[in-house]
Design an enzyme around this catalytic site. Structure first.
Site, PDB file in Angstrom:
ATOM      1  N   LYS A 178      -5.914 -10.323 -11.076  1.00  0.00           N
ATOM      2  CA  LYS A 178      -4.699 -11.096 -10.813  1.00  0.00           C
ATOM      3  C   LYS A 178      -4.081 -10.601  -9.513  1.00  0.00           C
ATOM      4  O   LYS A 178      -3.550  -9.500  -9.441  1.00  0.00           O
ATOM      5  CB  LYS A 178      -3.668 -10.951 -11.940  1.00  0.00           C
ATOM      6  CG  LYS A 178      -2.542 -11.987 -11.758  1.00  0.00           C
ATOM      7  CD  LYS A 178      -1.303 -11.700 -12.560  1.00  0.00           C
ATOM      8  CE  LYS A 178      -0.348 -10.746 -11.905  1.00  0.00           C
ATOM      9  NZ  LYS A 178       0.215 -11.196 -10.615  1.00  0.00           N
ATOM     10  N   GLY A 230       0.819  -0.947  -7.660  1.00  0.00           N
ATOM     11  CA  GLY A 230       2.058  -1.709  -7.527  1.00  0.00           C
ATOM     12  C   GLY A 230       3.264  -0.848  -7.845  1.00  0.00           C
ATOM     13  O   GLY A 230       3.249   0.368  -7.618  1.00  0.00           O
ATOM     14  N   SER A 231       4.294  -1.480  -8.401  1.00  0.00           N
ATOM     15  CA  SER A 231       5.573  -0.778  -8.577  1.00  0.00           C
ATOM     16  C   SER A 231       5.491   0.267  -9.691  1.00  0.00           C
ATOM     17  O   SER A 231       4.706   0.146 -10.635  1.00  0.00           O
ATOM     18  CB  SER A 231       6.671  -1.780  -8.910  1.00  0.00           C
ATOM     19  OG  SER A 231       6.519  -2.222 -10.249  1.00  0.00           O
ATOM     20  N   VAL A 234       6.313  -1.098 -13.381  1.00  0.00           N
ATOM     21  CA  VAL A 234       5.214  -1.784 -14.076  1.00  0.00           C
ATOM     22  C   VAL A 234       4.073  -0.806 -14.365  1.00  0.00           C
ATOM     23  O   VAL A 234       3.500  -0.793 -15.464  1.00  0.00           O
ATOM     24  CB  VAL A 234       4.707  -2.987 -13.234  1.00  0.00           C
ATOM     25  CG1 VAL A 234       3.513  -3.648 -13.905  1.00  0.00           C
ATOM     26  CG2 VAL A 234       5.825  -3.994 -13.017  1.00  0.00           C
ATOM     27  N   GLY A 235       3.766   0.040 -13.405  1.00  0.00           N
ATOM     28  CA  GLY A 235       2.656   0.974 -13.572  1.00  0.00           C
ATOM     29  C   GLY A 235       2.859   1.903 -14.760  1.00  0.00           C
ATOM     30  O   GLY A 235       1.938   2.138 -15.547  1.00  0.00           O
ATOM     31  N   GLU A 253      -1.645   3.286  -9.610  1.00  0.00           N
ATOM     32  CA  GLU A 253      -1.221   3.890  -8.344  1.00  0.00           C
ATOM     33  C   GLU A 253       0.070   3.228  -7.934  1.00  0.00           C
ATOM     34  O   GLU A 253       0.141   2.001  -7.849  1.00  0.00           O
ATOM     35  CB  GLU A 253      -2.318   3.698  -7.291  1.00  0.00           C
ATOM     36  CG  GLU A 253      -2.149   4.594  -6.083  1.00  0.00           C
ATOM     37  CD  GLU A 253      -1.364   3.954  -4.975  1.00  0.00           C
ATOM     38  OE1 GLU A 253      -0.291   4.492  -4.631  1.00  0.00           O
ATOM     39  OE2 GLU A 253      -1.789   2.917  -4.463  1.00  0.00           O
ATOM     40  N   CYS A 287       3.190   1.905   0.143  1.00  0.00           N
ATOM     41  CA  CYS A 287       3.520   2.911  -0.874  1.00  0.00           C
ATOM     42  C   CYS A 287       3.530   4.293  -0.248  1.00  0.00           C
ATOM     43  O   CYS A 287       4.135   5.214  -0.780  1.00  0.00           O
ATOM     44  CB  CYS A 287       2.560   2.827  -2.054  1.00  0.00           C
ATOM     45  SG  CYS A 287       0.857   2.933  -1.569  1.00  0.00           S
ATOM     46  N   GLN A 334      13.429  -8.187  -1.788  1.00  0.00           N
ATOM     47  CA  GLN A 334      13.294  -6.945  -1.019  1.00  0.00           C
ATOM     48  C   GLN A 334      14.463  -6.793  -0.044  1.00  0.00           C
ATOM     49  O   GLN A 334      14.949  -5.691   0.183  1.00  0.00           O
ATOM     50  CB  GLN A 334      11.973  -6.929  -0.254  1.00  0.00           C
ATOM     51  CG  GLN A 334      10.767  -6.585  -1.092  1.00  0.00           C
ATOM     52  CD  GLN A 334      10.909  -5.255  -1.828  1.00  0.00           C
ATOM     53  OE1 GLN A 334      10.787  -5.218  -3.045  1.00  0.00           O
ATOM     54  NE2 GLN A 334      11.182  -4.181  -1.120  1.00  0.00           N
ATOM     55  N   GLU A 393      12.824   4.970  -4.369  1.00  0.00           N
ATOM     56  CA  GLU A 393      12.080   4.235  -3.344  1.00  0.00           C
ATOM     57  C   GLU A 393      12.753   2.890  -3.051  1.00  0.00           C
ATOM     58  O   GLU A 393      13.104   2.151  -3.962  1.00  0.00           O
ATOM     59  CB  GLU A 393      10.646   3.984  -3.842  1.00  0.00           C
ATOM     60  CG  GLU A 393       9.761   3.329  -2.817  1.00  0.00           C
ATOM     61  CD  GLU A 393       8.387   2.968  -3.384  1.00  0.00           C
ATOM     62  OE1 GLU A 393       8.318   2.512  -4.537  1.00  0.00           O
ATOM     63  OE2 GLU A 393       7.396   3.140  -2.666  1.00  0.00           O
TER      64      GLU A 393
HETATM   65  C1  UN1 Z   1      -0.321   1.126   0.238  1.00  0.00           C
HETATM   66  O1  UN1 Z   1       0.644   1.332   0.934  1.00  0.00           O
HETATM   67  O2  UN1 Z   1      -0.190   0.540  -0.853  1.00  0.00           O
HETATM   68  O3  UN1 Z   1      -2.840   4.865   3.882  1.00  0.00           O
HETATM   69  C2  UN1 Z   1      -1.691   1.491   0.650  1.00  0.00           C
HETATM   70  C3  UN1 Z   1      -2.508   3.748   4.286  1.00  0.00           C
HETATM   71  C4  UN1 Z   1      -3.345   2.558   3.915  1.00  0.00           C
HETATM   72  C5  UN1 Z   1      -3.167   2.154   2.498  1.00  0.00           C
HETATM   73  C6  UN1 Z   1      -1.777   2.045   2.024  1.00  0.00           C
HETATM   74  N1  UN1 Z   1      -4.725   2.885   4.154  1.00  0.00           N
HETATM   75  O4  UN1 Z   1      -1.527   3.590   4.964  1.00  0.00           O
END
Ligand code: UN1
Length: 510
Positions: A178, A230-231, A234-235, A253, A287, A334, A393
């Site tokens: 998804k 994702g967030s 949810v994770g 993650e 992230c 956002q 965050e």
């Molecule tokens: C993410 O921000 O969800 O290290 C992944 C990085 C990228 C991946 C980021 N290769 O900035």
């Protein structure tokens, strides 16, 4: 089928494009212009169920192909990703708003992972393990778990799906994916790449929709592994749901409240570069983006001046233009979150250094008035372990400058004082400081004299503490989508010759 339905795009299930039973749809929006990019089917429980059924039915025959045969389908995807790099990069930019070089980099990162996974099909899998008995051979072999559910975010709408799916498929699993509801066009485009390879029906399935569809995949016990990026909210829910269910594997993650540490021994050219890239690339929506800069008081005045100068002037604009450094935020929610945290910073004791929250109309490109525009927001505040602004965050270009004094131990203490632990960077010319950071920074990804973004696919990717469990990259995904079997073979012609076994019986008899 009515004209309206003909204009919508379906789910890809069991080798076919299908429309939803409930007939519900949703739209994808270009974050830079507000223009609608397409109307997409919204999955209900019924489509999620059909996709899982298709994946479960396809598993046995897919598993029975050789690694190398399975990888052939991925090599076809690899070539398409490379040949259509610029075009696909522009699709990423149009749908998630990150500037065009990053849109292309998203596609590059996707084929890097496909290359890793498909190339790995020709590498040894498992281990030959010594036995206590000469006539016995022991091996550690891997076998696919079955159906893998992949739930992926909008900020890397092509790369992250491949982090999950390339490895899962080559290892012999079938997939139900998804994509994020913000980037269904990228989802559809990736599904078309798989369709074009002629991959057997049901091996790769994609359902479009929201969290309710994702939840159906998570709740379905026929899905052996769930890979989620994702967030945090949810994770953690997914990890909690699946943690108590035997036989269900999960890798989640999530985000971070990442920091760049600038010590008294820092080269300030490197420090400013690392801070700017970490905080403002992807408009702060990685992230691994940094929302904290922990800076030693000795270098603070110069660092502050130089960082603020860049934050004041960094080019925000049309993400399709090669001159843009920062595109818009992905959507209005956002923007609201960014505003809310900026307001809280203004109301606190912090000193606001840069406030480009509302861009003047002159900075908004023509025809883009409906985009989700923001510029950098930078404030300076003393370290306070009770201050939620320094722990939560935001996912935007909202950056706290936090001065420290004293030793590297103090800097790392501040660095670590967050619930998350994904990425962190240190800028220093002193190897003792670097080594201290390497050994004590509570993160999965630690960088020295670099930004804390930019991980490569062959590295483990993932965090500690609230940032995740498992990691959605290369080798770590193999762990999540396979089971180990210890396979032991007796090579002695005569069972009497299985001396070790006799010896063991003798020992027990004694
Ligand atoms: C993410 O921000 O969800 O290290 C992944 C990085 C990228 C991946 C980021 N290769 O900035």
């Amino acid at each position: 089928m009515s004209d309206e339905r003909a204009a919508t795009s379906g789910h890809y299930i069991d080798g076919e494009w299908v429309t939803g039973s409930a007939g519900e749809t949703f739209e994808s929006e270009n974050p830079a212009t507000g223009e609608t990019l397409g109307t997409f089917e919204r999955a209900t429980a019924s489509e999620a169920d059909r996709a899982v059924t298709a994946a479960a039915d396809a598993f046995e025959s897919w598993r029975d192909l050789s690694y190398i045969d399975r990888a052939e389908y991925l090599w076809e995807v690899f070539h398409e990703l490379r040949d259509r790099h610029d075009e696909l990069g522009a699709t990423v930019t149009r749908e998630c708003g990150k500037e065009i070089s990053e849109g292309r980099a998203d596609v590059t990162e996707a084929w890097h992972m496909v290359e890793w996974a498909a190339g790995n099909a020709r590498h040894p899998h498992g281990d030959v393990v010594p036995s206590e008995i000469a006539s016995k051979d022991s091996y550690m072999r891997r076998r696919p778990r079955g159906v893998v559910g992949c739930i992926t975010p909008w900020n890397f709408p092509v790369a992250i799906p491949f982090w999950h799916m390339a490895v899962a498929l080559v290892e012999g699993n079938t997939v139900v994916w998804k994509p994020a509801e913000q980037t269904p066009l990228c989802g559809e485009t990736v599904a078309q790449l798989f369709e074009a390879t002629g991959i057997p029906d049901g091996v790769f399935n994609m359902v479009q929709g929201y969290g309710d569809a994702g939840n159906e995949i998570v709740e379905d016990d026929r899905v052996d592994t769930v890979l989620f990026t994702g967030s945090a909210a949810v994770g953690h829910e997914i990890a909690d749901t699946l943690g108590g269910r035997p036989g269900r594997e999960v890798s989640v993650e999530m985000g971070g409240k990442n920091a760049v540490v600038v010590t008294d021994e820092a080269d300030l050219d490197i420090a400013v570069h690392a801070a700017v890239m970490s905080s403002f690339k992807t408009t702060g929506q990685r992230c691994v983006s940094s929302e904290r800069l922990v800076v030693h008081e000795d270098v603070l005045p110069e660092f502050r001046e130089r960082f603020v100068e860049v934050a004041d002037t960094v080019a925000v604009g049309d993400p399709l233009s090669e001159d843009t450094f920062m595109g818009p935020l992905v959507d209005e929610s956002q923007v609201e979150k960014f505003h809310e945290y900026n307001a809280r910073a203004r109301e606190s004791d912090a000193e606001v250094l840069v406030d480009r929250e509302e861009l003047p109309p002159t900075e908004i490109p023509d025809g883009h008035a409906d985009g989700h525009w923001v510029g950098p927001f930078v404030y300076e505040t003393d370290y306070d372990p009770e201050n939620p602004l320094l722990r939560e965050e935001v996912f935007g270009p909202h950056v706290a400058l936090i001065p420290y004094s004293g030793s590297i131990e103090r800097a790392v203490e501040i660095h670590n004082d967050v619930p998350y632990g994904l990425a962190g960077a240190i800028v220093s010319e002193d190897y003792r400081q670097l080594n201290y950071f390497r050994d004590h920074a509570e993160v999965g990804l630690a960088y020295a004299n670099l930004p804390c973004i930019g991980a490569e696919v062959q590295l483990p990717f993932g965090g500690v503490k609230k940032s995740g469990k498992g990691a959605p990259s290369a080798r770590e995904v193999i762990e999540a989508v396979t089971e180990r079997t210890a396979w032991t073979v007796n090579n002695a012609e005569d069972i009497e010759m299985a001396q070790g076994l006799s010896a063991e019986i003798t020992r027990r008899d004694e």
